[in-house]
Design a protein around this motif. Structure first.
Motif, PDB file in Angstrom:
ATOM      1  N   ALA A  78      52.862  38.914  12.017  1.00  0.00           N
ATOM      2  CA  ALA A  78      52.708  40.248  11.371  1.00  0.00           C
ATOM      3  C   ALA A  78      52.565  40.437   9.997  1.00  0.00           C
ATOM      4  O   ALA A  78      53.571  39.615   9.413  1.00  0.00           O
ATOM      5  CB  ALA A  78      53.894  41.292  12.047  1.00  0.00           C
ATOM      6  N   LEU A  79      51.979  41.311   9.049  1.00  0.00           N
ATOM      7  CA  LEU A  79      52.086  41.286   7.859  1.00  0.00           C
ATOM      8  C   LEU A  79      52.811  42.607   7.296  1.00  0.00           C
ATOM      9  O   LEU A  79      52.798  43.625   8.229  1.00  0.00           O
ATOM     10  CB  LEU A  79      50.556  41.572   7.443  1.00  0.00           C
ATOM     11  CG  LEU A  79      50.695  41.644   5.709  1.00  0.00           C
ATOM     12  CD1 LEU A  79      49.218  40.911   5.322  1.00  0.00           C
ATOM     13  CD2 LEU A  79      50.765  42.779   5.282  1.00  0.00           C
ATOM     14  N   VAL A  80      54.042  42.508   6.671  1.00  0.00           N
ATOM     15  CA  VAL A  80      54.923  43.330   6.125  1.00  0.00           C
ATOM     16  C   VAL A  80      54.855  43.572   4.734  1.00  0.00           C
ATOM     17  O   VAL A  80      54.962  42.484   3.912  1.00  0.00           O
ATOM     18  CB  VAL A  80      56.252  43.221   6.613  1.00  0.00           C
ATOM     19  CG1 VAL A  80      57.100  44.297   6.401  1.00  0.00           C
ATOM     20  CG2 VAL A  80      56.447  42.820   8.311  1.00  0.00           C
ATOM     21  N   LEU A  81      54.701  44.758   4.261  1.00  0.00           N
ATOM     22  CA  LEU A  81      54.543  44.746   2.838  1.00  0.00           C
ATOM     23  C   LEU A  81      55.666  45.948   2.615  1.00  0.00           C
ATOM     24  O   LEU A  81      55.635  47.007   2.873  1.00  0.00           O
ATOM     25  CB  LEU A  81      53.018  45.367   2.544  1.00  0.00           C
ATOM     26  CG  LEU A  81      53.098  45.685   1.044  1.00  0.00           C
ATOM     27  CD1 LEU A  81      52.910  44.305   0.007  1.00  0.00           C
ATOM     28  CD2 LEU A  81      51.547  46.331   0.623  1.00  0.00           C
ATOM     29  N   VAL A  95      43.130  44.990   5.106  1.00  0.00           N
ATOM     30  CA  VAL A  95      43.709  45.241   3.643  1.00  0.00           C
ATOM     31  C   VAL A  95      42.788  44.351   2.680  1.00  0.00           C
ATOM     32  O   VAL A  95      43.129  44.666   1.518  1.00  0.00           O
ATOM     33  CB  VAL A  95      45.243  45.122   3.687  1.00  0.00           C
ATOM     34  CG1 VAL A  95      46.018  46.095   4.690  1.00  0.00           C
ATOM     35  CG2 VAL A  95      45.536  43.601   3.918  1.00  0.00           C
ATOM     36  N   LYS A  96      42.161  43.691   3.329  1.00  0.00           N
ATOM     37  CA  LYS A  96      41.235  42.813   2.503  1.00  0.00           C
ATOM     38  C   LYS A  96      39.770  42.563   2.883  1.00  0.00           C
ATOM     39  O   LYS A  96      39.657  42.202   4.061  1.00  0.00           O
ATOM     40  CB  LYS A  96      41.970  41.300   2.096  1.00  0.00           C
ATOM     41  CG  LYS A  96      41.400  40.428   0.907  1.00  0.00           C
ATOM     42  CD  LYS A  96      42.130  39.227   0.739  1.00  0.00           C
ATOM     43  CE  LYS A  96      41.524  38.240  -0.194  1.00  0.00           C
ATOM     44  NZ  LYS A  96      42.452  36.999  -0.225  1.00  0.00           N
ATOM     45  N   CYS A 129      30.996  40.779  12.034  1.00  0.00           N
ATOM     46  CA  CYS A 129      30.868  41.765  12.951  1.00  0.00           C
ATOM     47  C   CYS A 129      31.062  43.274  12.367  1.00  0.00           C
ATOM     48  O   CYS A 129      30.652  44.341  12.648  1.00  0.00           O
ATOM     49  CB  CYS A 129      32.033  41.929  13.809  1.00  0.00           C
ATOM     50  SG  CYS A 129      33.764  42.306  13.287  1.00  0.00           S
ATOM     51  N   GLY A 130      31.143  43.202  11.002  1.00  0.00           N
ATOM     52  CA  GLY A 130      31.068  44.292  10.249  1.00  0.00           C
ATOM     53  C   GLY A 130      32.447  44.907   9.809  1.00  0.00           C
ATOM     54  O   GLY A 130      32.428  45.921   9.282  1.00  0.00           O
ATOM     55  N   LEU A 131      33.515  44.262  10.076  1.00  0.00           N
ATOM     56  CA  LEU A 131      34.710  44.947   9.576  1.00  0.00           C
ATOM     57  C   LEU A 131      34.813  45.029   8.076  1.00  0.00           C
ATOM     58  O   LEU A 131      34.372  44.286   7.017  1.00  0.00           O
ATOM     59  CB  LEU A 131      35.901  44.123   9.976  1.00  0.00           C
ATOM     60  CG  LEU A 131      36.523  44.094  11.394  1.00  0.00           C
ATOM     61  CD1 LEU A 131      37.568  43.202  11.604  1.00  0.00           C
ATOM     62  CD2 LEU A 131      37.404  45.740  11.612  1.00  0.00           C
ATOM     63  N   GLN A 132      35.552  46.268   7.598  1.00  0.00           N
ATOM     64  CA  GLN A 132      35.451  46.692   6.192  1.00  0.00           C
ATOM     65  C   GLN A 132      37.088  46.846   5.787  1.00  0.00           C
ATOM     66  O   GLN A 132      37.792  47.041   6.484  1.00  0.00           O
ATOM     67  CB  GLN A 132      34.582  47.710   5.853  1.00  0.00           C
ATOM     68  CG  GLN A 132      33.283  47.782   6.165  1.00  0.00           C
ATOM     69  CD  GLN A 132      32.350  48.957   5.917  1.00  0.00           C
ATOM     70  OE1 GLN A 132      33.061  49.840   5.445  1.00  0.00           O
ATOM     71  NE2 GLN A 132      31.133  48.842   6.436  1.00  0.00           N
ATOM     72  N   THR A 133      37.361  46.450   4.550  1.00  0.00           N
ATOM     73  CA  THR A 133      38.474  47.167   4.118  1.00  0.00           C
ATOM     74  C   THR A 133      38.780  48.537   4.256  1.00  0.00           C
ATOM     75  O   THR A 133      38.177  49.435   3.991  1.00  0.00           O
ATOM     76  CB  THR A 133      38.374  46.755   2.435  1.00  0.00           C
ATOM     77  OG1 THR A 133      38.214  45.554   2.032  1.00  0.00           O
ATOM     78  CG2 THR A 133      40.147  47.124   1.985  1.00  0.00           C
ATOM     79  N   GLY A 134      39.935  48.614   4.581  1.00  0.00           N
ATOM     80  CA  GLY A 134      40.469  50.128   5.297  1.00  0.00           C
ATOM     81  C   GLY A 134      40.028  50.563   6.617  1.00  0.00           C
ATOM     82  O   GLY A 134      40.733  51.447   6.991  1.00  0.00           O
ATOM     83  N   ALA A 160      49.117  49.280  -0.388  1.00  0.00           N
ATOM     84  CA  ALA A 160      49.386  48.813  -1.938  1.00  0.00           C
ATOM     85  C   ALA A 160      47.874  48.072  -2.148  1.00  0.00           C
ATOM     86  O   ALA A 160      47.144  47.972  -3.404  1.00  0.00           O
ATOM     87  CB  ALA A 160      50.411  47.774  -2.195  1.00  0.00           C
ATOM     88  N   ASP A 161      46.925  47.528  -1.151  1.00  0.00           N
ATOM     89  CA  ASP A 161      45.809  47.023  -1.604  1.00  0.00           C
ATOM     90  C   ASP A 161      44.677  47.555  -1.422  1.00  0.00           C
ATOM     91  O   ASP A 161      43.926  47.514  -2.011  1.00  0.00           O
ATOM     92  CB  ASP A 161      45.510  45.655  -0.502  1.00  0.00           C
ATOM     93  CG  ASP A 161      46.645  44.659  -0.651  1.00  0.00           C
ATOM     94  OD1 ASP A 161      46.515  44.111  -1.863  1.00  0.00           O
ATOM     95  OD2 ASP A 161      47.400  44.318   0.155  1.00  0.00           O
TER      96      ASP A 161
END
Length: 355
Positions: A17-20, A68-69, A80-85, A175-176
């Motif tokens: 898990a990413l925690v920011l 987030v990136k 597959c076409g995943l995008q930031t956001g 934040a990203d």
């Protein structure tokens, strides 16, 4: 946990898990104060709220997981076409609740092409992704994701009649990507300020403190552009809060002397002098007020407005006027504030109906 910027990051190849940590008092470049933001006056003449000004720990869990990136070229996520956001809300028809659970779903499916249901710019798209094994044998897609955030901010108000509270005066954004974190659940925790990094020209300062992840003071029910909102559990924290005071209508707030309540050392909330330089009409971005810190004690301690002070109540003429929201990077003694009316409108609108 210390400071609003401590973070841990993991690419989704082994799947942690990413925690920011939160940005709890946004740093803004200087700009002309004559921007438009705010709204029509509400009838707040009978509204009584407790101005709080105490720091709290805030933990927020996202609805789904956020990319987030931008995925690297040649990865399954890119193919597959995943995008930031993008917000991944389902994997193979199963609702995604965390980074770990998403990784588990990928392991179950293996190399089999899997449908991802994604929220993108208010709409929904379905993508087909074919995971690949990494060097450790785990199936992955090569996307950087985030499912939660935690940090320290300031509680703005408490309504003793309903138990509701508002904090920060602005939303919790990633934040990203700078996008509002999609809200699923969250809570607030007791916090104490341990140290202050003073603000300087070009560099925002910050409150540094710790909070107990095992103790909840209450639950969040919304993350909005005008603040985060929730309900407090009755207890020692609510018993130590002060008396309610009348809320100022937008038309009553004016340029001139005011004060803020803020917790910049230990457990103490103190009142400090500020000046409201301008009231900006029709604002829509948390910049209803342009403010300047004039209190010598606060300037000596923090240099002005620092991260973590976001949400500090602004009082004027014996009424509850607003909350601090942003600091100017080129002059940390100055920043912006939001009218408490604006916060109330967002909090009341977002509140979950009582059964």
């Amino acid at each position: 946990m210390y400071g609003p910027f401590q973070k841990a990051r993991h690419v989704l190849r082994g799947g942690a898990a990413l925690v920011l940590a939160l940005l709890l008092c946004a740093a803004m470049p200087a700009r002309a104060a004559g921007v438009t933001a705010g709204g029509a006056d509400q009838d707040t003449s009978a509204r009584m709220l407790v101005p709080v000004g105490h720091t709290v720990g805030i933990k927020l869990f996202a609805r789904g997981v956020m990319v987030v990136k931008a995925p690297e070229s040649g990865t399954p996520a890119d193919d597959c076409g995943l995008q930031t956001g993008d917000i991944i809300v389902k994997c193979g028809g199963v609702s995604v609740t965390s980074s770990e659970q998403f990784q588990s779903l990928l392991q179950e499916n293996g190399e089999t092409a899997t449908d991802l249901q994604v929220r993108r710019e208010g709409g929904s798209v379905t993508l087909s992704v074919s995971p690949e094994q990494n060097e450790k044998g785990a199936y992955c897609i090569g996307a950087w994701i985030r499912d939660s955030m935690a940090g320290i901010g300031t509680m703005t108000y408490y309504d003793p009649e309903s138990g509701a509270f508002g904090a920060l005066g602005h939303g919790i954004t990633d934040a990203d990507t700078a996008l509002l974190m999609p809200f699923a659940s969250g809570s607030i925790l007791p916090s104490t300020v341990k140290a202050v990094k003073k603000g300087a020209i070009g560099e925002a300062g910050e409150l540094r403190g710790d909070f107990d992840l095992a103790t909840d003071l209450g639950d969040l029910y919304a993350n909005t552009t005008s603040g985060v909102f929730g309900t407090l559990d009755p207890g020692e924290f609510t018993e130590r809060l002060g008396d309610p005071m009348p809320v100022a209508a937008a038309g009553e707030v004016h340029a001139g002397p005011a004060t803020i309540l803020s917790n910049v050392e230990g457990d103490a909330v103190q009142e400090y002098d500020v000046e409201i330089l301008q009231v900006v009409e029709n604002a829509a971005d948390g910049r209803d007020l342009v403010i300047s810190v004039t209190d010598p004690e606060l300037l000596a301690a923090t240099g002005g407005i620092v991260q973590g002070m976001s949400g500090s109540p602004i009082l004027q003429d014996g009424k509850f006027a607003g909350a601090v929201t942003h600091v100017l990077l080129n002059d940390p003694s100055k920043g912006y504030g939001i009218l408490v009316e604006t916060m109330l409108a967002a909090g009341d609108f977002s509140e979950e109906p009582v059964a």
